[in-house]
Design a protein around this motif. Sequence first.
Motif, PDB file in Angstrom:
ATOM      1  N   LEU A 133       0.822  -1.209   0.000  1.00 22.28           N
ATOM      2  CA  LEU A 133       0.000   0.000   0.000  1.00 22.28           C
ATOM      3  C   LEU A 133       0.854   1.257   0.000  1.00 22.28           C
ATOM      4  N   SER A 134       1.923   1.256   0.779  1.00 23.57           N
ATOM      5  CA  SER A 134       2.803   2.423   0.798  1.00 23.57           C
ATOM      6  C   SER A 134       3.479   2.623  -0.556  1.00 23.57           C
ATOM      7  N   SER A 135       3.768   1.523  -1.235  1.00 21.35           N
ATOM      8  CA  SER A 135       4.348   1.622  -2.578  1.00 21.35           C
ATOM      9  C   SER A 135       3.352   2.238  -3.557  1.00 21.35           C
ATOM     10  N   ILE A 136       2.082   1.841  -3.442  1.00 25.96           N
ATOM     11  CA  ILE A 136       1.056   2.398  -4.334  1.00 25.96           C
ATOM     12  C   ILE A 136       0.865   3.887  -4.081  1.00 25.96           C
ATOM     13  N   PHE A 137       0.726   4.266  -2.808  1.00 29.01           N
ATOM     14  CA  PHE A 137       0.450   5.661  -2.481  1.00 29.01           C
ATOM     15  C   PHE A 137       1.659   6.564  -2.729  1.00 29.01           C
ATOM     16  N   ALA A 138       2.824   6.168  -2.231  1.00 30.57           N
ATOM     17  CA  ALA A 138       3.999   7.035  -2.301  1.00 30.57           C
ATOM     18  C   ALA A 138       4.676   6.973  -3.666  1.00 30.57           C
ATOM     19  N   ASP A 139       4.878   5.763  -4.179  1.00 30.61           N
ATOM     20  CA  ASP A 139       5.635   5.612  -5.420  1.00 30.61           C
ATOM     21  C   ASP A 139       4.773   5.812  -6.664  1.00 30.61           C
ATOM     22  N   VAL A 140       3.646   5.116  -6.708  1.00 30.17           N
ATOM     23  CA  VAL A 140       2.823   5.156  -7.922  1.00 30.17           C
ATOM     24  C   VAL A 140       2.081   6.488  -8.030  1.00 30.17           C
ATOM     25  N   ILE A 141       1.153   6.732  -7.113  1.00 27.09           N
ATOM     26  CA  ILE A 141       0.323   7.940  -7.201  1.00 27.09           C
ATOM     27  C   ILE A 141       1.168   9.195  -6.998  1.00 27.09           C
ATOM     28  N   GLY A 142       2.096   9.161  -6.034  1.00 28.51           N
ATOM     29  CA  GLY A 142       2.939  10.326  -5.777  1.00 28.51           C
ATOM     30  C   GLY A 142       3.786  10.706  -6.964  1.00 28.51           C
ATOM     31  N   ASP A 143       4.432   9.719  -7.591  1.00 31.66           N
ATOM     32  CA  ASP A 143       5.285  10.008  -8.743  1.00 31.66           C
ATOM     33  C   ASP A 143       4.469  10.482  -9.938  1.00 31.66           C
ATOM     34  N   ILE A 144       3.298   9.903 -10.132  1.00 31.11           N
ATOM     35  CA  ILE A 144       2.446  10.334 -11.242  1.00 31.11           C
ATOM     36  C   ILE A 144       2.003  11.779 -11.049  1.00 31.11           C
ATOM     37  N   CYS A 145       1.617  12.120  -9.819  1.00 31.21           N
ATOM     38  CA  CYS A 145       1.237  13.507  -9.534  1.00 31.21           C
ATOM     39  C   CYS A 145       2.404  14.459  -9.782  1.00 31.21           C
ATOM     40  N   GLY A 146       3.612  14.024  -9.433  1.00 34.11           N
ATOM     41  CA  GLY A 146       4.786  14.857  -9.682  1.00 34.11           C
ATOM     42  C   GLY A 146       5.036  15.079 -11.159  1.00 34.11           C
ATOM     43  N   ILE A 147       4.877  14.031 -11.964  1.00 33.27           N
ATOM     44  CA  ILE A 147       5.096  14.154 -13.410  1.00 33.27           C
ATOM     45  C   ILE A 147       4.048  15.059 -14.048  1.00 33.27           C
ATOM     46  N   VAL A 148       2.782  14.825 -13.691  1.00 35.73           N
ATOM     47  CA  VAL A 148       1.688  15.619 -14.285  1.00 35.73           C
ATOM     48  C   VAL A 148       1.756  17.072 -13.821  1.00 35.73           C
ATOM     49  N   SER A 149       2.112  17.290 -12.555  1.00 31.77           N
ATOM     50  CA  SER A 149       2.228  18.663 -12.069  1.00 31.77           C
ATOM     51  C   SER A 149       3.371  19.400 -12.760  1.00 31.77           C
ATOM     52  N   GLY A 150       4.419  18.668 -13.134  1.00 31.31           N
ATOM     53  CA  GLY A 150       5.496  19.291 -13.910  1.00 31.31           C
ATOM     54  C   GLY A 150       5.020  19.764 -15.266  1.00 31.31           C
ATOM     55  N   ALA A 151       4.197  18.938 -15.923  1.00 32.08           N
ATOM     56  CA  ALA A 151       3.639  19.333 -17.222  1.00 32.08           C
ATOM     57  C   ALA A 151       2.700  20.527 -17.080  1.00 32.08           C
ATOM     58  N   ALA A 152       1.871  20.501 -16.015  1.00 28.46           N
ATOM     59  CA  ALA A 152       0.966  21.627 -15.769  1.00 28.46           C
ATOM     60  C   ALA A 152       1.743  22.893 -15.419  1.00 28.46           C
ATOM     61  N   GLY A 153       2.860  22.743 -14.718  1.00 30.62           N
ATOM     62  CA  GLY A 153       3.701  23.893 -14.395  1.00 30.62           C
ATOM     63  C   GLY A 153       4.321  24.512 -15.626  1.00 30.62           C
ATOM     64  N   ALA A 154       4.680  23.683 -16.603  1.00 32.76           N
ATOM     65  CA  ALA A 154       5.236  24.209 -17.853  1.00 32.76           C
ATOM     66  C   ALA A 154       4.203  25.056 -18.588  1.00 32.76           C
ATOM     67  N   VAL A 155       2.947  24.599 -18.575  1.00 27.44           N
ATOM     68  CA  VAL A 155       1.866  25.377 -19.205  1.00 27.44           C
ATOM     69  C   VAL A 155       1.671  26.702 -18.475  1.00 27.44           C
ATOM     70  N   LEU A 156       1.710  26.663 -17.141  1.00 23.38           N
ATOM     71  CA  LEU A 156       1.548  27.886 -16.356  1.00 23.38           C
ATOM     72  C   LEU A 156       2.688  28.863 -16.624  1.00 23.38           C
ATOM     73  N   GLY A 157       3.906  28.339 -16.747  1.00 27.46           N
ATOM     74  CA  GLY A 157       5.037  29.201 -17.071  1.00 27.46           C
ATOM     75  C   GLY A 157       4.883  29.872 -18.425  1.00 27.46           C
ATOM     76  N   THR A 158       4.355  29.143 -19.400  1.00 27.62           N
ATOM     77  CA  THR A 158       4.110  29.708 -20.733  1.00 27.62           C
ATOM     78  C   THR A 158       3.049  30.792 -20.683  1.00 27.62           C
ATOM     79  N   ILE A 159       2.005  30.566 -19.877  1.00 27.31           N
ATOM     80  CA  ILE A 159       0.927  31.553 -19.759  1.00 27.31           C
ATOM     81  C   ILE A 159       1.441  32.833 -19.094  1.00 27.31           C
ATOM     82  N   ILE A 160       2.245  32.659 -18.043  1.00 26.86           N
ATOM     83  CA  ILE A 160       2.782  33.823 -17.340  1.00 26.86           C
ATOM     84  C   ILE A 160       3.710  34.622 -18.245  1.00 26.86           C
ATOM     85  N   ALA A 161       4.552  33.938 -19.019  1.00 31.90           N
ATOM     86  CA  ALA A 161       5.488  34.630 -19.909  1.00 31.90           C
ATOM     87  C   ALA A 161       4.774  35.352 -21.032  1.00 31.90           C
TER      88      ALA A 161
END
Length: 217
Positions: free
Chosen positions: A133-161
């Motif tokens: 369970l800790s592997s699912i929550f921390a590794d799977v869901i956590g890492d996916i959220c980190g990857i997707v948030s990075g992509a969303a952050g790139a879009v936000l940076g483009t909008i701000i610029a």
Amino acid sequence: MESDNQNNLSSSDSADAHPQTEEIPKQKLNSTRNKKGKKKRKYEWLTWGLTVLGFSFVLTVIFSFLTEISINDQSPAYLCVIVLLILLILNIGCDVLANAIISCQPESFHAMASNKINGAKRAVSFCRNATKLSSIFADVIGDICGIVSGAAGAVLGTIIAGNSGVTIKLVCAIGVSSVIGALTVGGKAIFKHFAIKYNRKIVFGFAKFTTFFKKEK
């Protein structure tokens, strides 16, 4: 008399011979079961790895799809911030759950489970499967959220610029990524203390919450 003694001896010998013949099939059955159990344990890591791989792929597709339809270059900045905050909270929340489950002992809920308190049996099951369970929550869901948030952050940076030059866009992208990374890592570090300190309450609360979707047996 001698014939009676011989008959008794022969009957006792035959009686002693039967348990030996019965023990042999039992030993063979136990050995085959042990071999099957060893084979299952031998390839358990591979099965678990493939399960995580498939689960991660499905979740990544879902999260990426929801992010893509929610934000793009034409989206307002506040919408990107809302999506990033949701991903950040989900990432930190899953890390808190992982730390709480892996640091909690199942014995904490045995008395509650014997009293048939709702959610106690589910909490015991969570603690016994803490590693997965800790592997699912921390590794799977956590890492996916980190990857997707990075992509969303790139879009936000483009909008701000906006329509600025390449240098401004680069600075905005780096700044947004740095803020997201700092909030993610810092949030996990801050809430890890509370996850371990209140692990019993967190695990039981989450277990009780899951009973709304699937009742305990």
